[in-house]
Design a protein around this motif. Structure first.
Motif, PDB file in Angstrom:
ATOM      1  N   HIS A 168     -39.707  41.609 -64.191  1.00  0.00           N
ATOM      2  CA  HIS A 168     -38.777  41.208 -65.250  1.00  0.00           C
ATOM      3  C   HIS A 168     -37.344  41.270 -64.741  1.00  0.00           C
ATOM      4  O   HIS A 168     -36.567  40.317 -64.873  1.00  0.00           O
TER       5      HIS A 168
ATOM      6  N   PRO B  79     -40.795  37.064 -68.291  1.00  0.00           N
ATOM      7  CA  PRO B  79     -40.764  37.725 -69.606  1.00  0.00           C
ATOM      8  C   PRO B  79     -41.977  38.628 -69.834  1.00  0.00           C
ATOM      9  O   PRO B  79     -42.915  38.268 -70.539  1.00  0.00           O
TER      10      PRO B  79
ATOM     11  N   PRO C  64     -38.927  40.520 -74.221  1.00  0.00           N
ATOM     12  CA  PRO C  64     -39.172  40.635 -72.780  1.00  0.00           C
ATOM     13  C   PRO C  64     -38.469  41.851 -72.189  1.00  0.00           C
ATOM     14  O   PRO C  64     -37.336  42.170 -72.575  1.00  0.00           O
TER      15      PRO C  64
END
Ligand code: NAD
Ligand code: TYD
Length: 347
Positions: free
Chosen positions: A164, A170, A234
């Motif tokens: 990430h 995400p 996310p």
């Protein structure tokens, strides 16, 4: 949305697939290696479902996964695939790292290459280690895994975070407490104890039986994952728990009472090495941010689960008659780690 579910022939994955197909219009491709824990009987009846496809394969097989993501126009990945049993991870740790850690990294790599829009990593509260009598795990509790299983899952969580932060994938991580319900492999506490009781076999309780687990009905866990898949942020971690803490010995006695079997079937056996004492989840973040709450009270879920194992005896008898028999011998047989010996009450 087209979803790639990995490990969907296992316990939680198969419950998740049924829930999503029943309650949404989403399409699911299920990628599962069918290890000892993968069982297509868990998905019986779905073979011809127009929004479902099964593919046998390894999450670590990048070429296979890349081909699937393209051919099936996959939007989101939910990664359940794992080696999931702590006792097995003590006997043979390597495959835990291969599947849970390296397999997850391979999936992340392909998902990042193909700009997948949602990736949910199904992790566990065991990454936090063990609690004393007080307190609960929050998302910011330190990662202090104690078993090879927990360490392999914690490592996967960290690599998810890195994908990430570094690649902008995400990724959302869920950390849930102990699940119970239909289709759970009968090596885990609740189905093992139900099956043994029904067959008048001893119920092996590790150590003093005072280890505490925070139980959640599998359907509640699946609904929480669905929330995270749709609305999670996310880069965030979400704890999931059932607010049902219970010492193992109390749980085993409750099962015996409901099955009308005698407590004399209980057999205290040598403890699991590194056995975590207590797990308890603070799930207030997913409650306040995503509006999720567990629906099923423990007494109700347990009664439902017992009924399922009684009604589906052939499902677990088939499992227990095969390869599992050999495993059971290495764990609980005369020279096994949990071979019956003097009980804590004798000493
Ligand atoms: P399970 O052992 O019942 O199922 C695991 C599935 O993964 C099986 O179908 C198996 O065939 C498949 N699999 C294993 N290796 C694979 C590979 N290399 N490629 C593709 N498929 C592979 O496990 P479960 O109890 O359903 O757990 C599912 C996930 O949820 C796991 O990631 C576990 O860590 C996590 N989890 C479980 C619990 C619990 O109480 N059971 C609690 C919290 C989190
Ligand atoms: P388990 O179902 O293996 O889940 P986890 O280790 O991931 O929490 O075990 C739940 C609890 O039950 C754990 O404290 C270990 C204990 N246990 C027994 O006492 N006897 C058994 O035969 C098994 C499998 C577990």
């Amino acid at each position: 949305m087209n979803i790639l579910v990995t490990g969907g022939a296992g316990f939680i994955g198969s419950n998740f697939i049924r829930l999503v197909l029943d309650e949404s219009e989403q399409r699911i491709v299920n990628l599962d290696l069918l290890t000892y824990a993968g069982n297509l009987a868990n998905l019986a009846g779905l073979e011809q479902h127009p929004r479902y496809r099964f593919v046998r394969g390894d999450i670590g097989d990048r070429a296979l996964v890349a081909g699937l993501l393209t051919a099936e126009k996959i939007d989101a990945v939910v990664n359940f695939a794992a080696e999931s049993h702590v006792d097995r991870s003590i006997d043979a740790p390597r495959v835990f790292l291969e599947t849970n850690t390296l397999g997850t990294q391979a999936l992340l790599e392909v998902a990042a290459d193909q700009q997948i829009t949602r990736f949910v990593q199904i992790s566990t509260d065991e990454v936090y280690g063990s609690l004393g009598a007080q307190g609960r795990f929050t998302e910011s509790s330190r990662l202090q895994p104690n078993s090879p299983y927990a360490a392999s899952k914690a490592a996967a969580d960290l690599i998810c975070r890195a994908y990430h932060q570094t690649f902008g994938l995400p990724v959302m991580i869920t950390r849930c407490s102990n699940n119970y319900g239909p289709y759970q492999f009968p090596e885990k506490l609740i189905p093992l104890m139900i099956a043994n009781a029904l067959e008048q076999k001893p119920l092996p309780v590790y150590g003093d039986g005072q280890n505490v687990r925070d139980w959640i009905y599998v359907d509640d866990h699946c609904r929480a994952i669905d929330r995270v898949l749709r609305n999670g942020q996310p880069g965030e971690v979400y704890n999931i728990g059932g607010q049902s803490e219970l010492p193992n010995i109390e749980l085993v006695k409750t099962l015996l009472a409901q099955l009308e079997k005698p407590e004399s079937l209980i057999e205290f056996v040598p403890d699991r090495p590194g056995h975590d004492r207590r797990y308890a989840i603070d799930a207030s973040k997913i409650a306040s941010e995503l509006g999720w709450q567990p629906r099923v009270r423990f007494a109700e879920g347990l009664a439902q689960t017992i009924r399922w194992y009684v009604a589906n005896r052939s499902w677990w008898e088939k499992i227990r008659s095969g390869e599992y028999q050999a495993y059971y011998e290495t764990m609980y047989g005369a020279s096994g780690r949990h071979a019956a010996g003097p009980t804590p009450e004798d000493s």
